[in-house]
Each structure stands twice: as C-alpha cells, then as structure tokens.
Write an enzyme that holds these catalytic residues in place. Structure first.
Site, PDB file in Angstrom:
ATOM      1  N   GLY A 141      40.000  53.943  42.861  1.00  0.00           N
ATOM      2  CA  GLY A 141      41.420  53.894  42.449  1.00  0.00           C
ATOM      3  C   GLY A 141      41.661  52.464  41.737  1.00  0.00           C
ATOM      4  O   GLY A 141      42.819  52.351  41.335  1.00  0.00           O
ATOM      5  N   GLY A 142      40.776  51.651  41.657  1.00  0.00           N
ATOM      6  CA  GLY A 142      40.774  50.392  41.066  1.00  0.00           C
ATOM      7  C   GLY A 142      40.882  50.477  39.656  1.00  0.00           C
ATOM      8  O   GLY A 142      40.820  51.417  38.892  1.00  0.00           O
TER       9      GLY A 142
ATOM     10  N   LYS B  39      37.969  41.237  45.634  1.00  0.00           N
ATOM     11  CA  LYS B  39      37.425  40.618  44.313  1.00  0.00           C
ATOM     12  C   LYS B  39      38.252  39.364  44.243  1.00  0.00           C
ATOM     13  O   LYS B  39      37.838  38.426  43.455  1.00  0.00           O
ATOM     14  CB  LYS B  39      37.659  41.473  43.207  1.00  0.00           C
ATOM     15  CG  LYS B  39      38.867  41.743  42.700  1.00  0.00           C
ATOM     16  CD  LYS B  39      38.941  42.552  41.422  1.00  0.00           C
ATOM     17  CE  LYS B  39      40.493  42.869  41.119  1.00  0.00           C
ATOM     18  NZ  LYS B  39      40.578  43.299  39.593  1.00  0.00           N
TER      19      LYS B  39
ATOM     20  N   LYS C 228      30.864  35.733  38.963  1.00  0.00           N
ATOM     21  CA  LYS C 228      30.814  34.472  39.851  1.00  0.00           C
ATOM     22  C   LYS C 228      29.378  34.849  40.857  1.00  0.00           C
ATOM     23  O   LYS C 228      29.613  33.816  41.726  1.00  0.00           O
ATOM     24  CB  LYS C 228      32.104  35.021  40.393  1.00  0.00           C
ATOM     25  CG  LYS C 228      33.363  34.617  39.729  1.00  0.00           C
ATOM     26  CD  LYS C 228      34.601  35.156  40.247  1.00  0.00           C
ATOM     27  CE  LYS C 228      35.835  34.826  39.550  1.00  0.00           C
ATOM     28  NZ  LYS C 228      35.975  35.345  38.176  1.00  0.00           N
TER      29      LYS C 228
ATOM     30  N   LEU D   7      40.239  42.079  31.459  1.00  0.00           N
ATOM     31  CA  LEU D   7      41.753  41.983  30.986  1.00  0.00           C
ATOM     32  C   LEU D   7      42.423  43.413  31.531  1.00  0.00           C
ATOM     33  O   LEU D   7      41.854  44.398  31.384  1.00  0.00           O
ATOM     34  CB  LEU D   7      41.595  41.936  29.259  1.00  0.00           C
ATOM     35  CG  LEU D   7      40.983  40.974  28.723  1.00  0.00           C
ATOM     36  CD1 LEU D   7      40.916  41.057  27.185  1.00  0.00           C
ATOM     37  CD2 LEU D   7      41.517  39.538  29.253  1.00  0.00           C
ATOM     38  N   GLY D   8      43.563  43.036  31.971  1.00  0.00           N
ATOM     39  CA  GLY D   8      44.343  44.155  32.107  1.00  0.00           C
ATOM     40  C   GLY D   8      43.900  44.642  33.661  1.00  0.00           C
ATOM     41  O   GLY D   8      44.439  45.693  34.269  1.00  0.00           O
ATOM     42  N   SER D   9      43.073  44.035  34.208  1.00  0.00           N
ATOM     43  CA  SER D   9      42.821  44.579  35.492  1.00  0.00           C
ATOM     44  C   SER D   9      43.868  43.903  36.747  1.00  0.00           C
ATOM     45  O   SER D   9      44.627  42.806  36.417  1.00  0.00           O
ATOM     46  CB  SER D   9      41.178  44.212  36.194  1.00  0.00           C
ATOM     47  OG  SER D   9      41.209  42.876  35.876  1.00  0.00           O
TER      48      SER D   9
ATOM     49  N   GLU E  59      36.857  27.669  43.300  1.00  0.00           N
ATOM     50  CA  GLU E  59      36.843  28.177  41.941  1.00  0.00           C
ATOM     51  C   GLU E  59      36.174  27.177  41.195  1.00  0.00           C
ATOM     52  O   GLU E  59      36.062  25.988  41.510  1.00  0.00           O
ATOM     53  CB  GLU E  59      38.543  28.150  41.372  1.00  0.00           C
ATOM     54  CG  GLU E  59      38.583  28.569  40.184  1.00  0.00           C
ATOM     55  CD  GLU E  59      40.104  28.530  39.681  1.00  0.00           C
ATOM     56  OE1 GLU E  59      40.513  29.500  39.155  1.00  0.00           O
ATOM     57  OE2 GLU E  59      40.842  27.911  40.236  1.00  0.00           O
TER      58      GLU E  59
END
Length: 617
Positions: A297-298, A374, A416, A455-457, A549
């Site tokens: 669903g992600g 995430k 990461k 992008l767009g996630s 970060e």
C-alpha cells in the site's frame, strides 16, 4: 440532460445562422442590383428579383450546408473556412444563374457576379467577426486585466496554445500572450499568430520585465529534460509563474489545450532524463510467476504492483498492515487489470505465523520486500520499533523465502544504510546484511536495492515544500548545506524490477542518480517557480538538523566497490566479508533487547553495524 441541452443550443445556433444567411442573400441581391445600375434601378428588375429570391435562398442554404458551414466551430474560423465559403458561394451562383434562366427572369448576369462577391464578404465577415469577438471580449466586457503570458517555443505547440488561450472560456482568469521566445534565430523578428518572437532563451529575463509578464508557458513537448531544466534555470530569474505542456502526445493528437498546462515538477529541476530500463528482461522473469509484494500500500509497493500487473504474472499477492492504502491499490488494479489474478492480504511482516501461512498457501516465487518504517525522526524516538519492523520483519520474510525456496527476494533498502547516523539507516543496513548472509547458503537469489529520496513518496520533501509555499511560508530547511540524491517513483520501481533480472545473489544495486541536490537551492527554485521571491515574499527558515540526520548521503561504502551492469545507470556493490556465525548470534541478542524495549538498543546495533555512529544524549 447535458447532452440534450448541448444539442438544443447547437440547433438554436444553426437556425440563427440560416436566418442570418437568408437575410444576406436578400440584402446582397438588392445591393448587387443597385450597384449594377448605379443605384438607378428600374422597378421591373425588383419584380424579377422577387420572383427568383426564394429559389435563390434555398440554393445558397443547400450549398452552405453541403460545404459544412453549419457544422464548423466558428470560434476557430480561419483561412480554411474562407475557402469553403468561396466554394459554396461559387457553386450557388452558378446554380442561381441556371435557375433564373429556367424561370425566364431577366436578372442581369453582372448583378449575379456582384452578388457572389457580396455574399462571400458578408458570410466570411460574420464568421470571422465571431472569432474576433471571442478573442477580444475580455477587453470590452471584463474589468479584470488578463494575465500577460510569454511562451517559450514558437513551434506548432505554441501556435495551438496561443489560439486556445485566446478563444477558450474555461479559464478562471483571461490570458493574453504578448510575446514568444525561440532559439531559432530565423524566427526572431517575425510573428506567430500575431505574437512577436522577441529572441532566444537568453533574453527571457529581459523580455519578461519589458513586457510585464505574469506567466511563462514552456511549449516544447518533445524537448529533453536537460533542455527544459536549462530553460527553467533562466526563467527562475523572473518573478513569473512557470507552466509547461506535459508531453509530445498532445502534438500527436493535434491538440494543445489550456487545461493541459501543468505546473513544473521537480524532474524539470533535476536536469536529467529519466533512467530507462529494459522491460523485456523484466517481463522474462516476472511473466507467469507468483509475485509477493510486502508493503504493497506504500508509495514504492503500490507502484511495484502496478508495474508487475502489466507483466502478466500468474498471481499477484499484495500484503500490507494498513487496510485503507491496500484497499485503494486493490480497487485501482481491479479496474485497470480486470483479468489479473490478485489477492490483497492484511498482515504484518513481524508476524511469523502470518508470513508462514501466506507462503504455505501461495508459494510465491518472487518477493519484493517494501514493508518498512522509513521516517528518520520518528524512528529516532522509537528505535525498538524500527528494529522490530525493519530488521525482524525482513528476517522473517526472507527466511520464509529461503525455506520455501523462492526464486528471488529483492529487498528495498536506502542510501541511509551507508555509514548510518540514524537508527532507521542502521536497521536497513542490518537488513542488507541478512539477505547477503542468506544468499550464501540459499537456493533463493537474495539482493538489495538502495534508493535515494523518492520524489512524490509519502512524507518526501517536495509535497512539504509545496504545502508551505501555498500557505505563504516559511519554507523550512534543516541546514543550508544539506544535500540529497533524488529519484522518481518510476525510476525506483524500474531499478527494483531490473535488479531482480540481474540478481545472482548477495548484490546491492544502486542507481546513478546524478549529482546530489542542495535542499536550500531546491527550496529557492520552488518558490521562484510559484511566482514569488525567496526570502522576500516567502521566507526560508533554517531549523537545524533533526536527530540522526546527515548533511550528505552516500550510496556505497568504499569496501563494496562499484561494478557497472548492462544498464550503465545501474551499479552493483559487492558483499562485505563478515563473521557469519557472530552476526547471527548478535542478531539473536538484538531480538531479545528490542522485545524488551531496551533503552540501550543503539549500542547493540553499533556492534552489528560498525559504521553506525549516533550522538548520545
């Protein structure tokens, strides 16, 4: 009801044109006689004309109908319609001459010729004046000043768009194209649809100021992303809103409509064309297979399902713990692929019995493992949950693939995971170590795929910036020097699919994402593209790095090396040697700690991932 209403309006419009043309026939015939005799016409000529006027009207109307003059959209009237009018008038004149001779009327031939000229002028003027009225109606009937537009690209797309903008009534605010830009020097100084072509891309800022431009439309549907990116870079030196024609298919269809203009997306700023993959290779190993996608669903999982559905799998199994998202994907795929054999299952990859049941029931041959936590800041506050879901969710799913001898297992990882400074990245590095270790003893081909920022996630920086800009700011950036690699969802999914084709076991696939993008520069560009000035209209606020970060992301550790595949944009990092037995022992210890929700979980993670470093509180 709308269809009936539209037909009614069309019938009224046609009837109005027939009445108007009938009046033109009468008026042109009378005026033609007057001109023929210098306005000293004997009365019997009028009597002869009235005998023939009804057949004359009928003949003209029949010829106009046959020429399609009552079916044309006169808002788009042009030279082509004028040719049809001329043909219809000529044929009607010849037929009128023949009928007058059959009726033995003595209407002079000279007056019929004059009438033909007058009919052409009356008819053409009435049609073309309608177009002029629609083009200039805002000037006369609306107080709101039109938005002043510059188009970049004075080709066919630009031509069509100028016409559409001048005639459409579907815009919230009127638009007026006042100048055009084109790099072809042969066009400079000329006009396109009466709009001056004022120079090449280098004069965009100067012309935007001179012509008081509000919006810039890039009408280059076939241009490469690199070309669009360079033009966008120049346009950013203006205060204009920038939009573009989305693709070349509009040119194929012969239409460029105002409602097809779209806001520029981040792909136009990255300055590279989308990476292409060999879908024949993907088809070769996916077709006819049972496919399992976790985290279906992600953002990545759902796109994987869409792409796999197009490759004719034997069965598609979608697993996610969140029912709303997977329900939406299920409904979409049912509509798009009605013949697809698929099933949507609710379940957690952390649930050993649930995963075993799925593998026992369906025996998936290829597994794409996208289920994961995430978000870096959230995982910093809940480190044990990151380990439970990411590490042991991967372990349990991968073990099922190994036990049931699946053909391929593809892990979705992240950049990461390289020299991680946060628990999310460290957890994904452990996931990589699990699949690399299993690959040495399993018949299943285990591989991992590392992404940059997608992008767009969900939760990605672009929609956050867009929301902040719409609200008037401030746009928040954690650090002025922070950079990130970017890729699109289709690129990410293509990498996953092709990684499965290349998989031999133990590899980590990474994408050549070009140069990293400075987030502060990205924020400035997005503000300019929205028609505002950074730190003047909309402020950019530096809020400081979030826990865990990094300023700069990496895609490979030095020890992994770099090998290029047949697709030169996809690279392979090889497994790092490790003590297998000690790794599994530490993993067992980690499992006990996270189940206890131990506060020192990070120290155990650092034992397993020596490159992981975190700032102790």
């Amino acid at each position: 009801m709308k269809h009936i209403s539209d037909n009614y309006k069309m019938n009224i419009r046609t009837l109005g044109l027939i009445v108007l043309d009938s009046c033109f026939v009468v008026a042109s015939a009378l005026l033609a006689l007057a001109l023929r005799f210098d306005f000293r016409v004997e009365s019997y000529y009028f009597q002869e004309l009235f005998r023939a006027i009804l057949p004359m009207i009928v003949l003209y109307l029949i010829c106009f109908q046959c020429a399609g003059l009552y079916r044309s959209l006169w808002r788009y009237a042009s030279g082509t319609e004028s040719v049809y009018i001329a043909i219809a008038v000529t044929v009607a004149t010849v037929m009128t001459f023949l009928v007058t001779r059959l009726l033995h009327t003595i209407i002079p031939r000279g007056s019929l010729l004059i009438q033909a000229i007058l009919m052409f002028l009356f008819t053409a003027a009435s049609r073309l004046s309608y177009r002029i009225f629609r083009r200039e109606r805002y000037r006369f009937f609306f107080r709101e000043k039109p938005s002043r537009v510059m188009i970049v690209g004075a080709g066919q797309a630009g031509n069509l768009l100028i016409n559409e903008l001048s005639l459409t009534d579907k815009l919230e605010k009127p638009k007026k194209v006042v100048c055009a830009i084109d790099d072809d020097v042969k066009k400079h100084g000329h006009r396109i649809v009466n709009v001056p072509i004022v120079g090449g891309r280098d004069v965009i800022p100067q012309m935007a100021e001179s012509y008081h431009i509000d919006e810039i439309y890039i009408t280059m549907p076939s241009a490469k992303a690199e070309t669009i990116s360079k033009i966008v870079e120049i346009c950013q030196h203006t205060k204009c809103v920038i939009k573009k024609i989305p693709g070349i298919y509009q040119m194929v269809e012969g239409s460029v409509l105002s409602n097809q203009l779209v806001d520029l997306d981040i792909n136009d700023l990255l300055g590279r064309d989308p990476i292409q993959t060999n879908m024949d290779e993907v088809m070769g190993y996916v077709q006819g297979k049972v496919i399992l996608v976790t985290g279906a669903g992600g953002s990545i999982g759902s796109e994987l399902c869409r792409q796999v559905a197009m490759k004719n799998p034997k069965k598609l199994i979608m697993v996610d713990i969140y029912e709303n998202s997977i329900f939406a994907v299920q409904m979409e795929l049912r509509e798009s692929f009605p013949d697809l054999d698929m099933i949507a299952l609710i379940g957690s990859v952390r649930d050993t019995q649930r995963m075993e049941n799925i593998f026992t029931t369906y025996h998936p041959q290829i597994i794409y493992h996208a289920a994961a936590h995430k978000h870096v800041p959230l995982m910093e506050d809940s480190p044990n949950e990151s380990i439970k879901n990411n590490v042991f969710g991967t372990y349990k799913t991968a073990m099922m693939a190994h036990i049931f001898e699946a053909e391929r297992f593809v892990l979705i990882s992240t950049d990461k995971a390289v020299n991680p400074t946060n628990i999310m990245g460290a957890s994904k590095r452990i996931c990589e170590m699990i699949v690399q270790s299993l690959s040495k003893e399993s018949k299943t081909r285990f591989v991992a795929v590392r992404f940059g920022n997608v992008l767009g996630s969900n939760g990605s920086v672009i929609p956050i910036f867009q929301k902040q800009i719409r609200e008037g700011g401030p746009v928040t950036v954690t650090h002025k020097e922070i950079t990130r690699f970017f890729m699109t969802i289709p690129e990410a999914v293509s990498l996953v699919l092709q990684a499965g084709a290349y998989a031999e076991g133990g590899e980590i696939f990474v994408l050549d994402m070009g140069e990293p993008v400075k987030i502060y520069d990205l924020a400035e560009k997005m503000i300019r593209l929205s028609g505002h000035v950074p730190n003047q209209d909309i402020p950019i606020e530096i809020v400081g790095l979030r826990p865990g970060e990094k300023l700069y992301e990496e895609i490979l550790m030095k020890e992994e090396g770099m090998k290029t595949t047949a697709n030169h944009k996809i690279h392979i990092g090889h497994p790092i040697q490790m003590e297998e037995e000690r790794f599994w022992e530490r993993l067992s210890e980690l499992k006990i700690l996270c189940e206890r929700n131990d506060g020192n979980i990070r120290d155990k993670v650092m034992e397993i991932v020596p490159t992981y470093h975190y700032q102790k509180k």
